[in-house]
Design a protein around this motif. Structure first.
Motif, PDB file in Angstrom:
ATOM      1  N   TYR A  32       0.836  -1.194   0.000  1.00 33.81           N
ATOM      2  CA  TYR A  32       0.000   0.000   0.000  1.00 33.81           C
ATOM      3  C   TYR A  32       0.876   1.252   0.000  1.00 33.81           C
ATOM      4  O   TYR A  32       1.943   1.285   0.617  1.00 33.81           O
ATOM      5  CB  TYR A  32      -0.925   0.016   1.221  1.00 33.81           C
ATOM      6  CG  TYR A  32      -1.913  -1.126   1.233  1.00 33.81           C
ATOM      7  CD1 TYR A  32      -3.091  -1.048   0.500  1.00 33.81           C
ATOM      8  CD2 TYR A  32      -1.664  -2.285   1.973  1.00 33.81           C
ATOM      9  CE1 TYR A  32      -4.006  -2.090   0.500  1.00 33.81           C
ATOM     10  CE2 TYR A  32      -2.563  -3.338   1.979  1.00 33.81           C
ATOM     11  CZ  TYR A  32      -3.743  -3.242   1.236  1.00 33.81           C
ATOM     12  OH  TYR A  32      -4.622  -4.280   1.237  1.00 33.81           O
ATOM     13  N   LYS A  34       0.739   5.835  -0.187  1.00 35.52           N
ATOM     14  CA  LYS A  34       0.020   7.096  -0.225  1.00 35.52           C
ATOM     15  C   LYS A  34       0.118   7.663  -1.638  1.00 35.52           C
ATOM     16  O   LYS A  34       0.874   7.166  -2.464  1.00 35.52           O
ATOM     17  CB  LYS A  34       0.616   8.096   0.779  1.00 35.52           C
ATOM     18  CG  LYS A  34       0.482   7.660   2.226  1.00 35.52           C
ATOM     19  CD  LYS A  34       1.085   8.707   3.154  1.00 35.52           C
ATOM     20  CE  LYS A  34       0.976   8.271   4.608  1.00 35.52           C
ATOM     21  NZ  LYS A  34       1.570   9.283   5.532  1.00 35.52           N
ATOM     22  N   THR A  38       4.663   7.415  -0.728  1.00 45.31           N
ATOM     23  CA  THR A  38       5.147   6.982   0.579  1.00 45.31           C
ATOM     24  C   THR A  38       4.503   5.652   0.940  1.00 45.31           C
ATOM     25  O   THR A  38       3.278   5.523   0.902  1.00 45.31           O
ATOM     26  CB  THR A  38       4.805   8.022   1.661  1.00 45.31           C
ATOM     27  OG1 THR A  38       5.380   9.281   1.306  1.00 45.31           O
ATOM     28  CG2 THR A  38       5.336   7.584   3.013  1.00 45.31           C
ATOM     29  N   ILE A  40       2.763   2.717   2.921  1.00 38.64           N
ATOM     30  CA  ILE A  40       1.903   2.599   4.097  1.00 38.64           C
ATOM     31  C   ILE A  40       2.323   1.337   4.839  1.00 38.64           C
ATOM     32  O   ILE A  40       2.458   0.275   4.228  1.00 38.64           O
ATOM     33  CB  ILE A  40       0.427   2.529   3.692  1.00 38.64           C
ATOM     34  CG1 ILE A  40       0.012   3.827   2.985  1.00 38.64           C
ATOM     35  CG2 ILE A  40      -0.465   2.271   4.904  1.00 38.64           C
ATOM     36  CD1 ILE A  40      -1.398   3.803   2.442  1.00 38.64           C
ATOM     37  N   THR A  44      -1.746  -1.942   8.292  1.00 34.94           N
ATOM     38  CA  THR A  44      -2.459  -0.728   8.695  1.00 34.94           C
ATOM     39  C   THR A  44      -3.966  -0.939   8.482  1.00 34.94           C
ATOM     40  O   THR A  44      -4.382  -1.320   7.387  1.00 34.94           O
ATOM     41  CB  THR A  44      -2.009   0.492   7.870  1.00 34.94           C
ATOM     42  OG1 THR A  44      -0.610   0.707   8.087  1.00 34.94           O
ATOM     43  CG2 THR A  44      -2.781   1.743   8.271  1.00 34.94           C
ATOM     44  N   MET A  49      -6.155   4.364   6.938  1.00 37.24           N
ATOM     45  CA  MET A  49      -5.522   4.719   5.667  1.00 37.24           C
ATOM     46  C   MET A  49      -6.143   5.991   5.092  1.00 37.24           C
ATOM     47  O   MET A  49      -7.326   6.261   5.299  1.00 37.24           O
ATOM     48  CB  MET A  49      -5.690   3.588   4.641  1.00 37.24           C
ATOM     49  CG  MET A  49      -4.893   2.351   4.901  1.00 37.24           C
ATOM     50  SD  MET A  49      -5.047   1.201   3.487  1.00 37.24           S
ATOM     51  CE  MET A  49      -4.165  -0.223   4.119  1.00 37.24           C
ATOM     52  N   GLU A  50      -5.319   6.756   4.370  1.00 37.35           N
ATOM     53  CA  GLU A  50      -5.854   7.897   3.641  1.00 37.35           C
ATOM     54  C   GLU A  50      -6.796   7.397   2.551  1.00 37.35           C
ATOM     55  O   GLU A  50      -6.589   6.325   1.975  1.00 37.35           O
ATOM     56  CB  GLU A  50      -4.715   8.707   3.005  1.00 37.35           C
ATOM     57  CG  GLU A  50      -3.798   9.348   4.024  1.00 37.35           C
ATOM     58  CD  GLU A  50      -2.701  10.178   3.368  1.00 37.35           C
ATOM     59  OE1 GLU A  50      -2.711  10.279   2.116  1.00 37.35           O
ATOM     60  OE2 GLU A  50      -1.853  10.716   4.092  1.00 37.35           O
ATOM     61  N   ALA A  53      -5.429   6.172  -0.804  1.00 38.66           N
ATOM     62  CA  ALA A  53      -4.449   5.084  -0.771  1.00 38.66           C
ATOM     63  C   ALA A  53      -4.502   4.233  -2.038  1.00 38.66           C
ATOM     64  O   ALA A  53      -5.551   4.067  -2.657  1.00 38.66           O
ATOM     65  CB  ALA A  53      -4.688   4.212   0.455  1.00 38.66           C
TER      66      ALA A  53
END
Length: 257
Positions: A32, A34, A38, A40, A44, A49-50, A53
């Motif tokens: 995963y 971002k 970046t 993840i 998580t 998570m954003e 993602a």
């Protein structure tokens, strides 16, 4: 099986079957990321998570949105960049395959190079007490970091159906940012976590009875350009960017005889 996390249609297959929605291989444990690439951390929870993602299959390396809010069905595949080799401004790098759903082409066009003053340093060579010419050799160096800027707020549009192009651009903005970043990083071999050092050997001849002061004016080189998108409505988008491609210096000598 349904889910309560708002997962995309693609990621539901991972959630329920541990199957890649693209290559269909299983079982898989996706990676995963971002939107800025970046990683993840593994395991998580989905609620942490954003919503932008991205998941990546460890076997086929293709990607998809994790959540439906991130544009379900918008599949990205890592593809090679085909470049036109040239050292002159105006060089074009073109993505030969669609990069994001709704985008038919992507081009990187270089425009101008701009020098940014970084500071100066100096050396003093004193040959004022000698009747013979002196030759001095030394090395100067400067550490620099790779960096880039993409100015999405300065995006311009032309052509296409009025209003529709801008709507699609805003809808796909997160994915377009990722596509633009990946293309620039690959084109200019950008590694933001590493530093580079530029060095050059200088040979100076100092006449007899002369004190010579040498100044080095350091400059950072920015390559400016445009990232050009075209969507299915026929609208063309031009997004300005600039990227650091190196450092250089100007040399000046002052005779203090």
């Amino acid at each position: 099986m349904t889910n309560s996390f708002g997962l995309s249609k693609e990621h539901e297959q991972v959630y329920s079957l541990m199957r890649c929605p693209l290559c269909k291989q299983y079982p898989i444990v996706p990676k995963y990321f971002k939107i800025d690439e970046t990683p993840i951390p593994p395991k998580t929870p989905y609620p942490e998570m954003e919503r932008s993602a991205i998941a990546e299959c460890p076997k086929c390396k293709q990607r998809w949105a994790v959540f439906s809010e991130s544009q379900p069905g918008m599949v990205r595949q890592k593809t090679k960049i085909m470049t036109v080799q040239s050292n002159k401004p105006g060089k074009v790098t073109e993505k030969k395959q669609p990069t994001v759903s709704g985008i038919s082409s992507l081009t990187i066009l270089e425009t101008e190079r701009v020098e940014e003053f970084l500071g100066s340093e100096q050396r003093l060579v004193d040959n004022s007490n000698s009747a013979t010419k002196l030759t001095r050799k030394f090395t100067i160096s400067k550490e620099w970091s790779q960096s880039y800027m993409i100015e999405y707020e300065k995006t311009t549009t032309r052509g296409g159906e009025s209003g529709l192009g801008l709507q699609l651009f805003n809808l796909n903005l997160g994915n377009l940012k990722l596509t633009a970043q990946n293309n620039l990083k690959e084109k200019y071999s950008i590694s933001e976590s590493s530093k580079q050092t530029y060095g050059e050997e200088i040979v100076i001849e100092i006449p007899p009875y002369t004190k010579l002061r040498i100044f080095f004016q350091w400059k950072r080189l920015w390559q400016h350009g445009l990232i050009k998108f075209k969507d299915r409505s026929g609208t063309e988008f031009e997004v300005p960017f600039r990227v650091v491609i190196g450092v250089t210096f100007d040399q000046m000598q002052v005779d203090e005889k």
